[in-house]
Design a protein around this motif. Structure first.
Motif, PDB file in Angstrom:
ATOM      1  N   HIS A   1     -11.289 -42.270 -33.490  1.00 18.41           N
ATOM      2  CA  HIS A   1     -10.323 -42.489 -32.418  1.00 18.41           C
ATOM      3  C   HIS A   1     -10.925 -42.528 -31.018  1.00 18.41           C
ATOM      4  O   HIS A   1     -10.612 -43.431 -30.246  1.00 18.41           O
ATOM      5  CB  HIS A   1      -9.132 -41.543 -32.554  1.00 18.41           C
TER       6      HIS A   1
ATOM      7  N   SER B   1      -3.633 -48.664 -28.757  1.00 18.10           N
ATOM      8  CA  SER B   1      -2.599 -48.768 -29.796  1.00 18.10           C
ATOM      9  C   SER B   1      -2.683 -50.111 -30.515  1.00 18.10           C
ATOM     10  O   SER B   1      -2.513 -50.186 -31.728  1.00 18.10           O
ATOM     11  CB  SER B   1      -1.204 -48.634 -29.187  1.00 18.10           C
TER      12      SER B   1
ATOM     13  N   CYS C   1      -5.439 -49.977 -32.964  1.00 16.22           N
ATOM     14  CA  CYS C   1      -5.050 -49.183 -34.135  1.00 16.22           C
ATOM     15  C   CYS C   1      -4.215 -50.037 -35.077  1.00 16.22           C
ATOM     16  O   CYS C   1      -4.416 -50.034 -36.290  1.00 16.22           O
ATOM     17  CB  CYS C   1      -4.245 -47.958 -33.707  1.00 16.22           C
TER      18      CYS C   1
ATOM     19  N   GLU D   1      -2.993 -45.156 -37.885  1.00 15.00           N
ATOM     20  CA  GLU D   1      -1.954 -44.562 -37.056  1.00 15.00           C
ATOM     21  C   GLU D   1      -2.557 -44.112 -35.731  1.00 15.00           C
ATOM     22  O   GLU D   1      -3.528 -43.356 -35.712  1.00 15.00           O
ATOM     23  CB  GLU D   1      -1.393 -43.363 -37.822  1.00 15.00           C
TER      24      GLU D   1
ATOM     25  N   ARG E   1      -3.204 -41.926 -32.401  1.00 17.29           N
ATOM     26  CA  ARG E   1      -3.004 -40.508 -32.096  1.00 17.29           C
ATOM     27  C   ARG E   1      -1.974 -40.361 -30.981  1.00 17.29           C
ATOM     28  O   ARG E   1      -1.772 -41.269 -30.183  1.00 17.29           O
ATOM     29  CB  ARG E   1      -4.325 -39.883 -31.641  1.00 17.29           C
ATOM     30  N   ARG E   2      -1.374 -39.159 -30.937  1.00 14.27           N
ATOM     31  CA  ARG E   2      -0.398 -38.891 -29.885  1.00 14.27           C
ATOM     32  C   ARG E   2      -1.055 -38.853 -28.517  1.00 14.27           C
ATOM     33  O   ARG E   2      -2.243 -38.593 -28.396  1.00 14.27           O
ATOM     34  CB  ARG E   2       0.233 -37.525 -30.091  1.00 14.27           C
TER      35      ARG E   2
ATOM     36  N   GLN F   1      -3.252 -35.907 -27.600  1.00 12.03           N
ATOM     37  CA  GLN F   1      -4.541 -35.960 -28.285  1.00 12.03           C
ATOM     38  C   GLN F   1      -5.450 -36.989 -27.613  1.00 12.03           C
ATOM     39  O   GLN F   1      -6.636 -36.754 -27.402  1.00 12.03           O
ATOM     40  CB  GLN F   1      -4.301 -36.326 -29.762  1.00 12.03           C
ATOM     41  N   VAL F   2      -4.865 -38.138 -27.257  1.00  8.73           N
ATOM     42  CA  VAL F   2      -5.619 -39.179 -26.565  1.00  8.73           C
ATOM     43  C   VAL F   2      -6.196 -38.629 -25.257  1.00  8.73           C
ATOM     44  O   VAL F   2      -7.357 -38.864 -24.915  1.00  8.73           O
ATOM     45  CB  VAL F   2      -4.722 -40.420 -26.300  1.00  8.73           C
TER      46      VAL F   2
ATOM     47  N   TYR G   1      -9.214 -36.583 -25.995  1.00 10.51           N
ATOM     48  CA  TYR G   1     -10.375 -37.443 -26.267  1.00 10.51           C
ATOM     49  C   TYR G   1     -10.995 -37.946 -24.974  1.00 10.51           C
ATOM     50  O   TYR G   1     -12.208 -37.990 -24.808  1.00 10.51           O
ATOM     51  CB  TYR G   1      -9.963 -38.649 -27.112  1.00 10.51           C
TER      52      TYR G   1
END
Ligand code: ADP
Length: 394
Positions: free
Chosen positions: A296, A326, A329, A335, A337-338, A341-342, A345
């Motif tokens: 990700h 997105s 992805c 899927e 990531r929320r 979470q992004v 990262y």
């Protein structure tokens, strides 16, 4: 004072007057398109140009197109040349709009399908009794990211348009020919009829290309022959280099800037060496860091590379990066990531020195975080990241 007389002549978009060591490719292209001269309208010519980055594919196509249009004009045949980058225009619709734009056709802003736009283009050509050569540059991207029906449409144009006179011909620029192997045979046969390969440049060839640029970009006598020799040797394919003219020109430019920074009136071999190791070092540190990323965060890096290449800007609002992420992805069928979470990262990527963040300027509505890569979004890097993503996915 600077050693540089006109730095714009070292810009990757600059079109030089001569193309040393690509004269034969220009000739091959002219031969491939001879039907447009001999029997205009009888066939839709398709040529693939393939080769690594920096082997002159883009510049050769552009120079050919312009010269060819000029040459046939004398015989009373009207040809327009159009060049579209499929990485920048990343859907069939955007590509067709770009073609229309370059033909100076105005298209209603909304409501038309790509097919309809193409029809307008064809009618326009018909009315003026004109032909068009369309170069689809970085066609790999289109092939890798478009639905089959879009690929089918652009390639098998004349199965769809019921017309007698074929007015559209193509040059497809494809870096990696294996991209074609995933295609349906009927589609492939419409693309790969005539393949012209651009080999990586040898040291003596890079030398000639660089000397041409030295003459127009630098003041007389400010670049030592040794410096040019060094850059050609280090990059020459016959000497273990990548044979990349773009990288060679970039090294020459950086050597010039280093000479300026040191207050030297002449670019020496030492400056060329420094430039080379600086470019190498940057590249290798980054490649090293990237090796440790998970899927990700890697996709976030890829999103930034895509945006930088497409929009030719440095930094992007975080929201735009997330949107591109997105999309990636979705393309890969993973899927996303929320948001939180992004964010995490991104924080880590910043700590690793892979991205920079800054706040958008004061006064701008709703201040937002801008993201940028700490390194140039070069083709090599893009290839590398794409490969890592492929490996991580499996
Ligand atoms: P590619 O499309 O194969 O990646 P480009 O056509 O963009 O390569 O070329 C990269 C850079 O090198 C450009 O600045 C281009 O003008 C220059 N270049 C490549 N081949 C030649 C050549 N034979 N003569 C002069 N300049 C060249």
């Amino acid at each position: 004072p600077s050693v540089l007389k006109d730095g714009s002549k070292l810009n990757p978009d600059y079109i030089p007057e001569r193309l040393p060591h690509r004269e034969d490719k220009l000739k091959e292209l002219t031969i491939a398109f001879r039907d447009i001269v001999n029997e205009p309208g009888k066939s839709s010519v398709r040529v693939v140009i393939t080769g690594r980055t920096g082997t002159g594919k883009t510049v050769t196509a552009r120079i050919f197109g312009k010269a060819f249009a000029e040459q046939v004009k004398n015989r009373g045949i009207k040809v327009e040349y159009v060049h579209v980058n499929c990485h920048r225009e990343r859907t069939l619709y955007l590509i067709t709009l770009k073609i229309a734009e370059q033909l100076k056709l105005s298209i209603p802003p909304r409501g038309l399908s790509s097919q309809e736009v193409f029809k307008i283009i064809h009618e326009y050509l018909e009315r003026r009794n004109m032909y068009v050569i369309i170069t689809l540059d970085e066609f790999d991207y289109f092939l890798n990211s478009s639905p089959p029906e879009d690929i089918y449409f652009i390639v098998r144009l004349y199965d769809e348009l019921a017309v007698n006179v074929k007015r559209v011909s193509y040059i497809f620029i494809i870096r990696d020919l294996t991209t074609l192997s995933s295609l349906d045979k009927t589609v492939r046969d419409h693309i790969a009829r005539d393949i012209i390969e651009f080999p990586p440049y040898k040291s003596n060839e890079l030398y000639d290309i660089l000397q041409d640029r030295v003459k127009i970009a630098f003041y007389d006598g400010t670049v030592s022959d040794d410096a040019v020799k060094f850059i050609s040797d280090i990059n020459g394919f016959d000497k273990g280099g990548s044979g990349n003219a773009r990288l060679s020109i970039e090294t020459l430019e950086l050597a010039g800037r280093i000479a300026d920074a040191e207050g030297s009136p002449i670019v020496t071999v030492e400056h060329a060496k420094k430039a080379n190791s600086r470019l190498n070092e940057e590249a290798s540190i980054i490649l090293d860091e990237l090796n440790y990323l998970e899927l990700h965060p890697m996709l976030l890096v890829k999103a930034l590379i895509n945006l930088s290449k497409r929009e030719k800007k440095e930094s992007f609002p975080i929201g735009e990066v997330e949107d591109e992420y997105s999309r990636l992805c979705e393309l890969l069928g993973v899927e996303p990531r929320r948001h939180t979470q992004v964010f995490e990262y991104m924080r880590r990527l910043k700590l690793m020195g892979i991205i920079n963040t800054q706040q958008s300027g004061k006064g701008m509505r709703g201040r937002t975080t801008l993201l940028s890569l700490t390194f140039p979004a070069s083709q090599e890097l893009d290839d590398y990241v794409t490969k890592l993503i492929g490996a991580l996915k499996n």
